[in-house]
Design a protein around this motif. Structure first.
Motif, PDB file in Angstrom:
ATOM      1  N   LEU A  89      72.784  20.635  43.732  1.00  0.00           N
ATOM      2  CA  LEU A  89      73.388  21.335  43.570  1.00  0.00           C
ATOM      3  C   LEU A  89      74.571  21.051  42.549  1.00  0.00           C
ATOM      4  O   LEU A  89      75.304  21.874  42.016  1.00  0.00           O
ATOM      5  N   TRP A  90      74.568  19.676  42.063  1.00  0.00           N
ATOM      6  CA  TRP A  90      75.394  19.676  41.122  1.00  0.00           C
ATOM      7  C   TRP A  90      74.954  19.864  39.833  1.00  0.00           C
ATOM      8  O   TRP A  90      76.025  20.359  39.410  1.00  0.00           O
ATOM      9  N   TRP A  91      73.290  19.312  39.793  1.00  0.00           N
ATOM     10  CA  TRP A  91      73.024  20.551  38.130  1.00  0.00           C
ATOM     11  C   TRP A  91      73.304  21.963  38.330  1.00  0.00           C
ATOM     12  O   TRP A  91      73.391  22.540  36.750  1.00  0.00           O
ATOM     13  N   ASP A  92      73.419  22.561  38.877  1.00  0.00           N
ATOM     14  CA  ASP A  92      73.576  24.077  39.500  1.00  0.00           C
ATOM     15  C   ASP A  92      74.812  23.993  38.809  1.00  0.00           C
ATOM     16  O   ASP A  92      75.188  25.362  38.538  1.00  0.00           O
TER      17      ASP A  92
ATOM     18  N   GLN B  28      69.938  30.882  49.082  1.00  0.00           N
ATOM     19  CA  GLN B  28      69.245  29.161  49.223  1.00  0.00           C
ATOM     20  C   GLN B  28      69.811  27.926  49.408  1.00  0.00           C
ATOM     21  O   GLN B  28      70.300  27.081  49.424  1.00  0.00           O
ATOM     22  N   ARG B  29      71.263  28.958  47.625  1.00  0.00           N
ATOM     23  CA  ARG B  29      72.307  27.416  47.245  1.00  0.00           C
ATOM     24  C   ARG B  29      73.602  28.040  48.939  1.00  0.00           C
ATOM     25  O   ARG B  29      73.589  27.111  49.644  1.00  0.00           O
ATOM     26  N   ILE B  30      73.418  29.071  49.089  1.00  0.00           N
ATOM     27  CA  ILE B  30      74.568  29.596  50.490  1.00  0.00           C
ATOM     28  C   ILE B  30      74.347  28.876  51.452  1.00  0.00           C
ATOM     29  O   ILE B  30      75.016  28.112  52.320  1.00  0.00           O
ATOM     30  N   SER B  31      73.142  28.496  52.574  1.00  0.00           N
ATOM     31  CA  SER B  31      72.214  27.915  53.315  1.00  0.00           C
ATOM     32  C   SER B  31      72.552  26.650  53.176  1.00  0.00           C
ATOM     33  O   SER B  31      72.783  25.729  53.727  1.00  0.00           O
ATOM     34  N   SER B  32      72.176  26.247  51.633  1.00  0.00           N
ATOM     35  CA  SER B  32      71.669  24.442  51.604  1.00  0.00           C
ATOM     36  C   SER B  32      73.617  23.924  51.221  1.00  0.00           C
ATOM     37  O   SER B  32      73.563  23.439  52.004  1.00  0.00           O
ATOM     38  N   ILE B  33      74.771  24.790  51.249  1.00  0.00           N
ATOM     39  CA  ILE B  33      76.183  24.719  51.272  1.00  0.00           C
ATOM     40  C   ILE B  33      76.116  23.960  52.250  1.00  0.00           C
ATOM     41  O   ILE B  33      76.759  23.199  53.151  1.00  0.00           O
ATOM     42  N   LEU B  73      73.374  25.849  63.044  1.00  0.00           N
ATOM     43  CA  LEU B  73      72.602  25.204  62.133  1.00  0.00           C
ATOM     44  C   LEU B  73      70.788  25.415  63.182  1.00  0.00           C
ATOM     45  O   LEU B  73      70.234  25.303  61.224  1.00  0.00           O
ATOM     46  N   ILE B  74      70.556  26.555  63.402  1.00  0.00           N
ATOM     47  CA  ILE B  74      69.102  26.465  63.741  1.00  0.00           C
ATOM     48  C   ILE B  74      69.424  27.914  63.208  1.00  0.00           C
ATOM     49  O   ILE B  74      68.210  27.920  62.178  1.00  0.00           O
ATOM     50  N   ALA B  75      70.002  28.705  62.943  1.00  0.00           N
ATOM     51  CA  ALA B  75      70.285  29.957  62.316  1.00  0.00           C
ATOM     52  C   ALA B  75      69.929  29.579  60.208  1.00  0.00           C
ATOM     53  O   ALA B  75      69.375  30.117  60.185  1.00  0.00           O
ATOM     54  N   ALA B  76      71.164  28.757  60.337  1.00  0.00           N
ATOM     55  CA  ALA B  76      71.102  28.489  58.616  1.00  0.00           C
ATOM     56  C   ALA B  76      69.771  27.761  58.203  1.00  0.00           C
ATOM     57  O   ALA B  76      68.608  27.633  57.106  1.00  0.00           O
ATOM     58  N   THR B  77      69.067  26.271  59.145  1.00  0.00           N
ATOM     59  CA  THR B  77      67.924  26.339  59.269  1.00  0.00           C
ATOM     60  C   THR B  77      66.910  26.679  58.870  1.00  0.00           C
ATOM     61  O   THR B  77      66.101  26.915  58.146  1.00  0.00           O
ATOM     62  N   PHE B  78      66.541  27.317  59.901  1.00  0.00           N
ATOM     63  CA  PHE B  78      65.447  28.285  59.633  1.00  0.00           C
ATOM     64  C   PHE B  78      65.842  29.279  58.340  1.00  0.00           C
ATOM     65  O   PHE B  78      64.517  29.558  57.691  1.00  0.00           O
TER      66      PHE B  78
END
Lengths: 130, 128
Positions: A89-92, B28-33, B73-78
């Motif tokens: 995320l930091w790289w992004d 992918q970024r939104i869910s990772s945040i 957590l379950i929704a974002a993880t899957f």
């Protein structure tokens, strides 16, 4: 794909591994492992929802040597993917992409993974009553 | 020298990017945040619940905050996991039929597991 028999890139027999590529493939490996490992989480939740007997069985399995080994592997994978994910995320944002920074953040990810794993397991085992 | 590869005419009449096509990367970024705080909360919860009996777990999920965080957590993880496995399958499965079949099975399995997990959390939350 019937194409010319061209050499595989990277040429795995002669490829010299480096921190950057190892951490990159580890991100993918831990991501796959974590997704497969969510089956364990869902099984635990379904066991709890099924009632006390199946929940006791699930808790018993997780407290067994095999269960603890799975949990340990899962926790290492989670902390690695979390730390390296923050690095991504930091790289992004366009930051930290020069070679010295990439190596420094790579070592920081490994250190962070080790510290988080150790702290979590000390706290977890203390909470479990060991 | 032009600073863009797009033609002046294309810019003038608004042709070019459909502003789509980056959804996979973006979500992918939104869910990772979302998963950064959620997964840390999950680890702390698991540590606190180590060796707990069912009554303790039910009492914990009786509170709306952990119950909702667990569902999220379950929704974002899957969701995040399915996006990731999709790229892995697309990268390594060369046969188009096998690729399509693997993608369908993976996505349906992700939905099934997420539904099982969320329903179980809700049942535990509402049972008490």
């Amino acid at each position: 794909m019937a194409s010319d028999p061209r050499p595989l890139s990277p040429h795995l027999q002669v490829y010299r591994w480096q921190l950057t590529s190892v951490l990159s493939i580890l991100h993918r490996v831990t991501g796959v492992a974590l997704t497969v490992g969510t089956i364990l989480l869902v099984w635990w939740l379904v066991s709890a929802a099924n009632g006390p007997d199946s929940f006791e069985a699930a808790q018993g399995f997780l407290g067994s040597p095999i269960g603890l080994l799975l949990l340990f592997g899962w926790s290492v994978a989670l902390f690695y993917h979390l730390c390296n994910g923050i690095r991504h995320l930091w790289w992004d944002t366009g930051s930290g992409l020069d070679l010295p920074s990439v190596y420094a953040s790579g070592w920081a990810v490994l250190a962070g993974t080790a510290i988080l794993t150790i702290v979590a397991w000390i706290a977890g085992l203390a909470s479990w009553g060991l | 020298m032009r600073s863009s590869l797009r033609s002046p005419l294309g810019r003038a009449i608004g042709l070019g990017s459909a502003k789509e096509g980056v959804e996979h990367w973006w979500w992918q970024r939104i869910s990772s945040i979302a998963l950064v705080p959620l997964s840390l909360w999950f680890v702390i919860s698991v540590i606190r619940l180590a060796g707990a009996d069912l009554e303790t777990v039910v009492n914990w999920l009786d509170n709306p905050v952990p119950a909702v965080l667990f569902v999220l957590l379950i929704a974002a993880t899957f969701y995040h996991g399915a996006l990731g496995l999709q790229v892995v399958i697309e990268d390594y499965v060369e046969n188009e039929s096998a690729k399509l079949a693997a993608l369908i099975v993976m996505k349906l399995a992700a939905f099934l597991l997420a539904a099982l997990g969320i329903f179980s959390v809700l049942k535990l939350a509402f049972v008490s």
